[in-house]
Each structure stands twice: as structure tokens, then as C-alpha cells.
Scaffold this active site. Structure first.
Site, short mmCIF file in Angstrom:
data_model
loop_
_atom_site.label_atom_id
_atom_site.label_comp_id
_atom_site.label_asym_id
_atom_site.label_seq_id
_atom_site.Cartn_x
_atom_site.Cartn_y
_atom_site.Cartn_z
N ARG A 54 9.18 3.97 0.25
CA ARG A 54 7.98 3.19 -0.07
C ARG A 54 8.29 2.14 -1.14
O ARG A 54 7.80 1.01 -1.07
CB ARG A 54 6.84 4.12 -0.53
CG ARG A 54 5.50 3.41 -0.66
CD ARG A 54 4.35 4.36 -0.87
NE ARG A 54 4.42 5.05 -2.16
CZ ARG A 54 3.60 6.00 -2.56
NH1 ARG A 54 2.61 6.40 -1.76
NH2 ARG A 54 3.73 6.58 -3.73
N LYS A 153 2.77 -0.91 -3.60
CA LYS A 153 2.53 -0.28 -4.89
C LYS A 153 3.11 -1.21 -5.95
O LYS A 153 4.23 -1.03 -6.44
CB LYS A 153 3.18 1.11 -4.91
CG LYS A 153 2.46 2.07 -5.84
CD LYS A 153 2.84 3.50 -5.56
CE LYS A 153 2.59 4.42 -6.75
NZ LYS A 153 1.20 4.45 -7.22
N GLU A 186 -10.11 4.31 -0.75
CA GLU A 186 -9.37 5.34 -1.49
C GLU A 186 -9.93 5.41 -2.90
O GLU A 186 -10.95 4.78 -3.20
CB GLU A 186 -7.87 5.04 -1.50
CG GLU A 186 -7.50 3.72 -2.18
CD GLU A 186 -6.00 3.49 -2.29
OE1 GLU A 186 -5.22 4.44 -2.19
OE2 GLU A 186 -5.61 2.32 -2.49
N1 PXG Z 1 -3.71 5.53 -4.02
C1 PXG Z 1 -3.28 4.83 -5.09
C2 PXG Z 1 -3.89 3.52 -5.39
C3 PXG Z 1 -2.25 5.36 -5.90
O1 PXG Z 1 -1.81 4.69 -6.96
C4 PXG Z 1 -2.20 7.33 -4.47
C5 PXG Z 1 -3.19 6.74 -3.71
C6 PXG Z 1 -1.63 8.64 -4.05
O2 PXG Z 1 -0.33 8.47 -3.51
P1 PXG Z 1 0.82 9.55 -3.66
O3 PXG Z 1 2.00 8.93 -3.01
O4 PXG Z 1 1.03 9.79 -5.12
O5 PXG Z 1 0.36 10.77 -2.95
C7 PXG Z 1 -1.70 6.63 -5.58
C8 PXG Z 1 -0.61 7.21 -6.42
C9 PXG Z 1 -1.22 8.43 -12.44
C10 PXG Z 1 -0.54 8.49 -11.12
O6 PXG Z 1 -0.52 8.58 -13.45
C11 PXG Z 1 -1.05 7.79 -10.04
C12 PXG Z 1 -0.40 7.85 -8.81
C13 PXG Z 1 0.73 8.60 -8.67
C14 PXG Z 1 1.22 9.30 -9.76
C15 PXG Z 1 0.59 9.25 -11.00
O7 PXG Z 1 -2.42 8.22 -12.48
N2 PXG Z 1 -0.95 7.14 -7.80
#
Ligand code: PXG
Length: 293
Positions: A54, A153, A186
Site C-alpha cells: 500500500r 495514504k 469511513e
Molecule cells: N481509514 C483511514 C483514513 C486510516 O487512516 C484506516 C482507515 C484503517 O486502515 P488499516 O490499514 O490501519 O486497517 C486508517 C488507518 C492512528 C492510526 O494513530 C491511524 C491509522 C492507522 C494506525 C494508527 O490514529 N489509520
């Protein structure tokens, strides 16, 4: 994070106090860069290759050339964890456009900067997993894919930060973000699922959701382990309010139940059976899978 932690910057491990980047880095000046948030459990990095894929896809989408191969990046992540003696950790991988001048043009940035920070993670309080969390739908819409695709991302998280501010003002730990057409996209750092009549639904990525690694794992577990029909489809806030169960997925949150949305009680007002099963299945998965540190 401990004070003696070592940060990886462009191939070198440096003390936290000396881990610095230039004020001319376009990651700072323009949010020009990409990142990943990854977790290690019990000495194994969960779905490392999926996160790396990703990251490289995000970079390709913004024409950012990562100066090391995916294999070298994998080894750099593991090396950073080993040097920090971490077995359970949160890993933040960052690639910025690098040092340029005070103009947008990325051609002025000859060398992207690769940063790996490995530390401890801040988790939601355990009580939220037992009781379920409160969400609010916020006014700020998710970025439209035609402008900045939410599949990327990128280091520009202002869209999510605005939504987070709105949630905080409403006393909620997370926000439901709609896309410009009013469909659920989301949350600010989590994907969303609803369960209705024994079937799971999550918004498709093209509707404004990140292709979450936890989301993919949960879809797989629901289908294969629980035999639950799971589809990607559009839905509205009405479908959320009237769902039997709602939960979020994310690297930090794992699988977390939602029991109130915009002052509506969801289902029976407590974490539902499907959510509870998926919390257990996901935790078991993190224990048996992963790249050894
Ligand atoms: N949507 C968004 C916008 C994100 O930033 C997710 C969904 C979930 O994706 P994953 O691949 O993690 O299942 C994310 C991921 C934090 C933090 O510190 C945020 C994320 C990942 C890790 C830590 O708030 N966001």
C-alpha cells in the site's frame, strides 16, 4: 516511546533527539509524502507486506519514487524494531518528497526522505471494547477521489483532522465521514462495517474509503471463519442507525464495537454477537500470523 529510542532516517538509526528533518522538506511544507501505520504483536509484524504494498502504491500514485526497494524497506523496518528491542509495537513508516525550495514543484526535491519510527501505540480504553463507542456523523465530507483519492495514504490528513475536530467537539472519539453524495465512506482513522440480517456490509474503496489492512483481514475472517456473507456496497446514515451491529476496523483499533451513532442506539445497545466473534478472530489472527522480527 522511551527516551532512548532509535529512529531510522535514510538508512541510519539515530537517537530520538537527533532525529530531525529539514524545514524545507516538502513533507512539512506541503504534506507531500506518504505513510503507513503498522503493528507488531509478540515479535511478529502483522501483514507487513500488505502495508508495504500500500505504501508503494500510494507513492506511485503521487509520482514519488521511493529510493529503496520493498525488500530493503522490509529489512529496514525489522532492523529498526530489533534495535529498539520491541516485540509489540506501533511502526510509523514515512516517505517525504524530501528537501526542495519554497515552491510546490517536486522536481526541485531530488531525494525523498525515508523515516521509520517504532514505538508504543496509544490504544482506545478497554472499556470501549466492552461497551461500544459513540460516533457522530460530521459535516466535513471525505475528500473526493477526483481531487485527492482517499486510497492514497498521504501525509496530507487535514480532511480527516477537520472531521476529528468536529467529533471531539461533539464529545465522540471517532467521526463518520460521508462522501460528497451522502453515502458513508469511513471514519477519520478507521473503516466502518454494518451488520444487518446476518450480512456484513462495508463501503467500497471507490466510495471514499482507505483500502484498510484490518478491513481486508476482517472481510476474510467473516467469510472464511464465520461463513458470513460480506459485501462492499454503498449505504447511508439511515442504514447505520437501523443496523443490528456496527463496528470499526483499523490498525490501532483492531475491531471495535459501535453502540451509539448520532444519539441513536444501535441494535441492542451493546456489542453484538458478530462483532464479538470478529474481535476474537482478529486477535487470534494477530497471534498466529506475521513476519518474524
Ligand atoms: N481509514 C483511514 C483514513 C486510516 O487512516 C484506516 C482507515 C484503517 O486502515 P488499516 O490499514 O490501519 O486497517 C486508517 C488507518 C492512528 C492510526 O494513530 C491511524 C491509522 C492507522 C494506525 C494508527 O490514529 N489509520
Amino acid at each position: 516511546m522511551t527516551s532512548n529510542s532509535l529512529i531510522y532516517i535514510d538508512g541510519k538509526l539515530v537517537d530520538r533527539e537527533h532525529a530531525r528533518i529539514s524545514v524545507f522538506d516538502h513533507g512539512l511544507l506541503y504534506g507531500d509524502g506518504v505513510f503507513e501505520g503498522i503493528r507488531a504483536y509478540g515479535g511478529r509484524v502483522f501483514r507487513l507486506d500488505e502495508h508495504l504494498r500500500r505504501l508503494y502504491h500510494s507513492a506511485r500514485a503521487i509520482t514519488l519514487f521511493i529510493p529503496i526497494t520493498m525488500d530493503e524497506m522490509r529489512r529496514a523496518v525489522l532492523r529498526t524494531l530489533r534495535h529498539n528491542k520491541l516485540t509489540d509495537a506501533y511502526i510509523r513508516l514515512i516517505v517525504t518528497r524530501g528537501i526542495g525550495d519554497l515552491g510546490l514543484d517536486p522536481r526541485k526535491c531530488p531525494k525523498p526522505c525515508v523515516i521509520i519510527i517504532a514505538g508504543r501505540i496509544t490504544l482506545y480504553p478497554p472499556a470501549l471494547y466492552a461497551k461500544g463507542m459513540d460516533l457522530v456523523t460530521v459535516p466535513t465530507k471525505r475528500n473526493i477521489p477526483e481531487a485527492l483519492n482517499p486510497c492514497i495514504k498521504s501525509l496530507n490528513y487535514l480532511n480527516n483532522i477537520m472531521a476529528k475536530i468536529e467529533a471531539t467537539r461533539a464529545d465522540a472519539p471517532e467521526a463518520i465521514m460521508l462522501n460528497k453524495d451522502g453515502y458513508v465512506a469511513e471514519c477519520t482513522g478507521d473503516n466502518i462495517f454494518i451488520a444487518s440480517n446476518g450480512k456484513l456490509v462495508t463501503p467500497p474503496c471507490w466510495a471514499g474509503a482507505l483500502n484498510g489492512i484490518t478491513r481486508a483481514a476482517v472481510i476474510e475472517l467473516a467469510r472464511k471463519k464465520l461463513g458470513v456473507q460480506t459485501v462492499e456496497d454503498l449505504f447511508t446514515p439511515y442504514n447505520v442507525y437501523t443496523a443490528d451491529e456496527v463496528f470499526l476496523t483499523g490498525t490501532a483499533a483492531e475491531v471495535i464495537p459501535v453502540t451509539r451513532v448520532d444519539d441513536r442506539v444501535i441494535g441492542a445497545g451493546k456489542p453484538g454477537p458478530l462483532t464479538r466473534k470478529l474481535i476474537g478472530e482478529f486477535r487470534a489472527l494477530t497471534k498466529r500470523e506475521g513476519v518474524k522480527i
